[in-house]
Design a protein around this motif. Structure first.
Motif, PDB file in Angstrom:
ATOM      1  N   PHE A  58      -1.720  23.403  35.572  1.00 40.31           N
ATOM      2  CA  PHE A  58      -2.915  23.672  34.765  1.00 40.31           C
ATOM      3  C   PHE A  58      -2.547  23.743  33.283  1.00 40.31           C
ATOM      4  CE2 PHE A  58      -4.090  25.437  38.925  1.00 40.31           C
ATOM      5  CZ  PHE A  58      -5.103  24.565  39.210  1.00 40.31           C
ATOM      6  N   TYR A  59      -1.566  24.557  32.913  1.00 33.36           N
ATOM      7  CA  TYR A  59      -1.053  24.606  31.546  1.00 33.36           C
ATOM      8  C   TYR A  59       0.100  23.615  31.463  1.00 33.36           C
ATOM      9  CZ  TYR A  59       1.114  26.403  27.307  1.00 33.36           C
ATOM     10  OH  TYR A  59       1.649  26.506  26.057  1.00 33.36           O
ATOM     11  N   LYS A  83       1.753  20.850  23.982  1.00 31.72           N
ATOM     12  CA  LYS A  83       1.126  21.931  24.750  1.00 31.72           C
ATOM     13  C   LYS A  83      -0.318  21.568  25.004  1.00 31.72           C
ATOM     14  CE  LYS A  83       3.958  25.733  23.204  1.00 31.72           C
ATOM     15  NZ  LYS A  83       4.002  27.116  22.802  1.00 31.72           N
ATOM     16  N   GLY A  84      -0.818  21.998  26.147  1.00 32.12           N
ATOM     17  CA  GLY A  84      -2.210  21.746  26.455  1.00 32.12           C
ATOM     18  C   GLY A  84      -2.565  22.269  27.819  1.00 32.12           C
ATOM     19  N   GLY A  85      -3.668  21.802  28.324  1.00 41.02           N
ATOM     20  CA  GLY A  85      -4.127  22.242  29.627  1.00 41.02           C
ATOM     21  C   GLY A  85      -5.071  21.234  30.227  1.00 41.02           C
ATOM     22  N   GLY A  86      -5.438  21.494  31.455  1.00 41.86           N
ATOM     23  CA  GLY A  86      -6.337  20.598  32.156  1.00 41.86           C
ATOM     24  C   GLY A  86      -6.111  20.706  33.647  1.00 41.86           C
ATOM     25  N   VAL A  89      -0.602  18.895  37.272  1.00 33.56           N
ATOM     26  CA  VAL A  89       0.551  19.518  37.896  1.00 33.56           C
ATOM     27  C   VAL A  89       1.693  18.505  37.854  1.00 33.56           C
ATOM     28  CG1 VAL A  89      -0.099  18.810  40.244  1.00 33.56           C
ATOM     29  CG2 VAL A  89       1.418  20.757  39.916  1.00 33.56           C
ATOM     30  N   GLY A  90       2.908  18.959  37.556  1.00 33.93           N
ATOM     31  CA  GLY A  90       4.040  18.043  37.560  1.00 33.93           C
ATOM     32  C   GLY A  90       5.233  18.550  36.772  1.00 33.93           C
ATOM     33  N   LYS A  91       6.249  17.716  36.747  1.00 36.65           N
ATOM     34  CA  LYS A  91       7.482  17.989  36.020  1.00 36.65           C
ATOM     35  C   LYS A  91       8.013  16.637  35.558  1.00 36.65           C
ATOM     36  CE  LYS A  91      11.997  20.085  36.542  1.00 36.65           C
ATOM     37  NZ  LYS A  91      12.929  20.748  37.437  1.00 36.65           N
ATOM     38  N   SER A  92       8.482  16.563  34.300  1.00 38.32           N
ATOM     39  CA  SER A  92       8.919  15.259  33.799  1.00 38.32           C
ATOM     40  C   SER A  92      10.025  15.372  32.762  1.00 38.32           C
ATOM     41  CB  SER A  92       7.737  14.497  33.178  1.00 38.32           C
ATOM     42  OG  SER A  92       7.292  15.179  32.027  1.00 38.32           O
ATOM     43  N   ARG A  93      10.720  14.273  32.592  1.00 33.71           N
ATOM     44  CA  ARG A  93      11.736  14.131  31.554  1.00 33.71           C
ATOM     45  C   ARG A  93      11.638  12.708  31.023  1.00 33.71           C
ATOM     46  NH1 ARG A  93      16.593  13.805  34.217  1.00 33.71           N
ATOM     47  NH2 ARG A  93      16.856  11.644  33.650  1.00 33.71           N
ATOM     48  N   ALA A 153      -4.914  15.918  31.144  1.00 35.08           N
ATOM     49  CA  ALA A 153      -4.583  17.032  30.250  1.00 35.08           C
ATOM     50  C   ALA A 153      -5.024  16.715  28.830  1.00 35.08           C
ATOM     51  CB  ALA A 153      -3.083  17.301  30.285  1.00 35.08           C
ATOM     52  N   PHE A 154      -5.344  17.769  28.082  1.00 34.44           N
ATOM     53  CA  PHE A 154      -5.716  17.672  26.688  1.00 34.44           C
ATOM     54  C   PHE A 154      -4.883  18.689  25.917  1.00 34.44           C
ATOM     55  CE2 PHE A 154      -9.311  16.598  29.292  1.00 34.44           C
ATOM     56  CZ  PHE A 154      -9.743  15.410  28.737  1.00 34.44           C
ATOM     57  N   GLY A 155      -4.574  18.403  24.680  1.00 38.64           N
ATOM     58  CA  GLY A 155      -3.806  19.373  23.927  1.00 38.64           C
ATOM     59  C   GLY A 155      -3.356  18.838  22.600  1.00 38.64           C
ATOM     60  N   LYS A 156      -2.195  19.361  22.157  1.00 34.82           N
ATOM     61  CA  LYS A 156      -1.655  18.906  20.884  1.00 34.82           C
ATOM     62  C   LYS A 156      -0.187  18.577  21.025  1.00 34.82           C
ATOM     63  CE  LYS A 156      -0.759  23.425  18.803  1.00 34.82           C
ATOM     64  NZ  LYS A 156      -0.996  24.252  17.638  1.00 34.82           N
ATOM     65  N   PHE A 157       0.236  17.636  20.209  1.00 35.63           N
ATOM     66  CA  PHE A 157       1.606  17.142  20.151  1.00 35.63           C
ATOM     67  C   PHE A 157       2.072  17.440  18.730  1.00 35.63           C
ATOM     68  CE2 PHE A 157       4.742  13.801  19.430  1.00 35.63           C
ATOM     69  CZ  PHE A 157       5.412  13.727  20.638  1.00 35.63           C
TER      70      PHE A 157
END
Length: 161
Positions: A58-59, A83-86, A89-93, A153-157
């Motif tokens: 979610f975050y 950072k963002g939310g929506g 779900v996941g994990k990445s590199r 997801a939406f947020g800021k970079f």
């Protein structure tokens, strides 16, 4: 196994490849369509090389580092945070990520927070393309890496020194 079930079983990975290709094509088209992408007098060509990793439930949060270099010979190291939310779900590199800025008049213009939105789906090796803006400056990102994820997801970079 019937012909229809073989086709259905093979459609999952192909569907993700098609979605990934469509996202990349949309990002590239958007990068060319954004205001300020045409070579105007006084603008610089600046590029970002970066690596980052993160997770989401979610975050969403990711961080990393990179180097910005411009056509006038200037460059500096940067810190990157997303950072963002929506519904995600996941994990990445991402290793060996690349970005290109448009609308830059001086290298300091690349610093700050960019509005971002993304849709992603992938597992194991994945690719990502994204276009974001900050006023007149836009940034098109592309990268490949490892991880898994699903969501919107939406947020800021944010790029800082």
């Amino acid at each position: 196994m019937s012909h229809a079930s073989v086709r259905a079983a093979g459609s999952g990975p192909s569907r993700f490849r098609r979605a990934r290709r469509a996202a990349l094509a949309a990002a590239l088209l958007a990068a060319f369509a954004l205001p300020g992408t045409a070579a105007a007098g006084g603008t610089l060509t600046c590029k970002l090389r970066f690596s980052m990793s993160g997770w989401s439930v979610f975050y969403k949060t990711s961080s990393g580092s990179g180097t910005v270099s411009c056509s006038n010979g200037q460059s500096f190291g940067v810190k990157i945070r997303a950072k963002g939310g929506g519904l995600t779900v996941g994990k990445s590199r991402i290793d060996h990520g690349a970005g290109e800025f448009a609308g830059v008049h001086r290298i300091a213009d690349v610093l700050g927070s960019y509005a971002s939105a993304e849709a992603h789906a992938g597992a194991a090796r994945s690719s990502k393309a994204q276009v974001m803006t900050k006023g007149e400056v836009s940034l098109a990102l592309a990268g490949t890496g490892q991880g898994w994820g699903l969501g919107v997801a939406f947020g800021k970079f944010t790029i800082s020194r």
